[in-house]
Scaffold this motif. Structure first.
Motif, PDB file in Angstrom:
ATOM      1  N   PRO A 146      10.842 -44.857  -1.755  1.00 31.77           N
ATOM      2  CA  PRO A 146      12.188 -45.281  -1.446  1.00 31.77           C
ATOM      3  C   PRO A 146      12.891 -43.950  -0.655  1.00 31.77           C
ATOM      4  O   PRO A 146      12.544 -43.046  -0.816  1.00 31.77           O
ATOM      5  N   TRP A 147      14.098 -43.874   0.216  1.00 33.26           N
ATOM      6  CA  TRP A 147      14.872 -43.589  -0.055  1.00 33.26           C
ATOM      7  C   TRP A 147      16.212 -43.522  -1.215  1.00 33.26           C
ATOM      8  O   TRP A 147      15.832 -43.988  -1.343  1.00 33.26           O
ATOM      9  N   ILE A 148      16.519 -42.141  -1.742  1.00 30.54           N
ATOM     10  CA  ILE A 148      17.237 -42.331  -2.725  1.00 30.54           C
ATOM     11  C   ILE A 148      18.788 -41.405  -2.360  1.00 30.54           C
ATOM     12  O   ILE A 148      18.892 -40.184  -2.001  1.00 30.54           O
ATOM     13  N   LEU A 149      19.937 -42.581  -2.581  1.00 29.99           N
ATOM     14  CA  LEU A 149      21.178 -41.893  -2.837  1.00 29.99           C
ATOM     15  C   LEU A 149      21.452 -42.009  -3.921  1.00 29.99           C
ATOM     16  O   LEU A 149      21.970 -42.747  -4.880  1.00 29.99           O
ATOM     17  N   LEU A 152      26.296 -39.388  -7.682  1.00 30.15           N
ATOM     18  CA  LEU A 152      26.718 -37.915  -8.392  1.00 30.15           C
ATOM     19  C   LEU A 152      26.453 -36.796  -8.085  1.00 30.15           C
ATOM     20  O   LEU A 152      27.076 -35.898  -8.039  1.00 30.15           O
ATOM     21  N   GLY A 153      25.061 -36.738  -8.019  1.00 35.01           N
ATOM     22  CA  GLY A 153      24.555 -35.718  -7.680  1.00 35.01           C
ATOM     23  C   GLY A 153      24.994 -35.039  -5.843  1.00 35.01           C
ATOM     24  O   GLY A 153      25.008 -34.000  -4.908  1.00 35.01           O
ATOM     25  N   ALA A 154      25.822 -36.206  -5.281  1.00 32.57           N
ATOM     26  CA  ALA A 154      26.106 -36.289  -3.803  1.00 32.57           C
ATOM     27  C   ALA A 154      25.088 -35.776  -2.638  1.00 32.57           C
ATOM     28  O   ALA A 154      24.910 -34.789  -1.812  1.00 32.57           O
ATOM     29  N   SER A 155      23.801 -36.492  -3.027  1.00 35.29           N
ATOM     30  CA  SER A 155      22.780 -36.622  -2.464  1.00 35.29           C
ATOM     31  C   SER A 155      22.027 -37.453  -1.673  1.00 35.29           C
ATOM     32  O   SER A 155      21.880 -37.968  -1.800  1.00 35.29           O
ATOM     33  N   PRO A 165      22.631 -32.603   1.106  1.00 33.20           N
ATOM     34  CA  PRO A 165      23.632 -32.924   0.502  1.00 33.20           C
ATOM     35  C   PRO A 165      24.407 -33.634   2.011  1.00 33.20           C
ATOM     36  O   PRO A 165      24.344 -34.040   2.590  1.00 33.20           O
ATOM     37  N   LEU A 166      24.922 -34.440   0.889  1.00 32.59           N
ATOM     38  CA  LEU A 166      25.870 -35.339   2.112  1.00 32.59           C
ATOM     39  C   LEU A 166      27.750 -34.339   1.409  1.00 32.59           C
ATOM     40  O   LEU A 166      27.991 -35.040   0.529  1.00 32.59           O
ATOM     41  N   SER A 167      28.133 -35.556   2.323  1.00 34.46           N
ATOM     42  CA  SER A 167      30.195 -35.070   2.227  1.00 34.46           C
ATOM     43  C   SER A 167      30.666 -36.053   1.620  1.00 34.46           C
ATOM     44  O   SER A 167      29.798 -37.195   1.293  1.00 34.46           O
ATOM     45  N   ALA A 168      32.270 -36.198   1.124  1.00 34.76           N
ATOM     46  CA  ALA A 168      32.791 -37.516   0.851  1.00 34.76           C
ATOM     47  C   ALA A 168      32.269 -38.364   1.368  1.00 34.76           C
ATOM     48  O   ALA A 168      32.302 -39.923   0.931  1.00 34.76           O
ATOM     49  N   GLY A 169      32.832 -38.337   2.505  1.00 35.30           N
ATOM     50  CA  GLY A 169      33.139 -39.235   3.711  1.00 35.30           C
ATOM     51  C   GLY A 169      31.522 -39.685   4.186  1.00 35.30           C
ATOM     52  O   GLY A 169      31.413 -40.956   4.440  1.00 35.30           O
ATOM     53  N   GLU A 170      30.573 -38.467   4.234  1.00 38.21           N
ATOM     54  CA  GLU A 170      29.528 -40.066   3.857  1.00 38.21           C
ATOM     55  C   GLU A 170      28.314 -40.623   3.125  1.00 38.21           C
ATOM     56  O   GLU A 170      28.129 -41.443   3.083  1.00 38.21           O
ATOM     57  N   ILE A 171      29.010 -40.321   1.814  1.00 37.09           N
ATOM     58  CA  ILE A 171      28.729 -41.159   0.521  1.00 37.09           C
ATOM     59  C   ILE A 171      29.625 -42.347   1.004  1.00 37.09           C
ATOM     60  O   ILE A 171      28.802 -43.791   0.641  1.00 37.09           O
TER      61      ILE A 171
END
Length: 190
Positions: A146-149, A152-155, A165-171
């Motif tokens: 699977p894809w793993i979101l 906590l690690g923002a990724s 790595p993801l931004s707050a908006g992307e999360i």
């Protein structure tokens, strides 16, 4: 107009196996190849150019693409380079160009097989079947993971690559989408 005929699909009875796309600008050659594939129990659709192929790809993504090198508009080598970015896609060159340079550049661009016209259909079908076994095996292993979101690690970690790595908006966007799986999410909601 002739635009609606740019991409034709043929359905054989009880087909199982890969969906094949043919990018060939010569209408008689394209029709001939599609008929031969269909008669052999394959599902195939064909386009006259790279541009028509990309439009159709969105609706019916193929598992294996047969590419002519001498295309109008975007060249066949460039198409191969773009398609190589897609994991688990088989690429077969079918061309009149038999020079060592052409074969080398197609191979460097990422082609899996190279056939010179006129093509021996038995050999082409053999290459398609072998490629399909490899492609379908690799897609099974990718879809099994699977894809793993990781909030906590923002990724976001794809099955076959390192974490992104993801931004707050992307999360926030991904969380909103994952909460409404299988539903249409409006622009306002997003």
């Amino acid at each position: 107009g002739h635009h609606w005929r740019a991409c034709l699909m043929s359905l054989p009875p009880l087909a199982s196996g890969p969906l094949i796309a043919v990018i060939e600008d010569s209408a008689p050659l394209r029709e001939n190849l599609l008929l031969s594939l269909t008669a052999s129990g394959k599902i195939a659709w064909g386009c006259a150019s790279a541009e028509a192929f990309y439009r159709e790809y969105i609706v019916r993504p193929p598992n294996i693409v047969l590419v002519d090198l001498g295309l109008p508009g975007e060249a066949g080598i460039s198409v191969i380079e773009h398609l190589r970015q897609i994991p688990a896609l088989g690429i077969i060159v079918v061309t009149a160009r038999g020079s060592d340079d052409s074969i080398r550049s197609a191979s460097a661009a990422g082609a899996d097989h190279y056939f010179i016209k006129p093509v021996n259909l038995t050999k082409l079908l053999g290459a398609i079947d072998a490629l399909w076994r490899r492609v379908s095996l690799s897609t099974q292993s990718v879809t099994a993971r699977p894809w793993i979101l990781d909030l906590l690690g923002a990724s976001l970690t794809p099955p076959d690559r390192a974490a992104i790595p993801l931004s707050a908006g992307e999360i926030a966007l991904l969380t909103g989408l994952s909460n409404g799986v299988g539903q249409v999410t409006s622009k306002d909601q997003l």
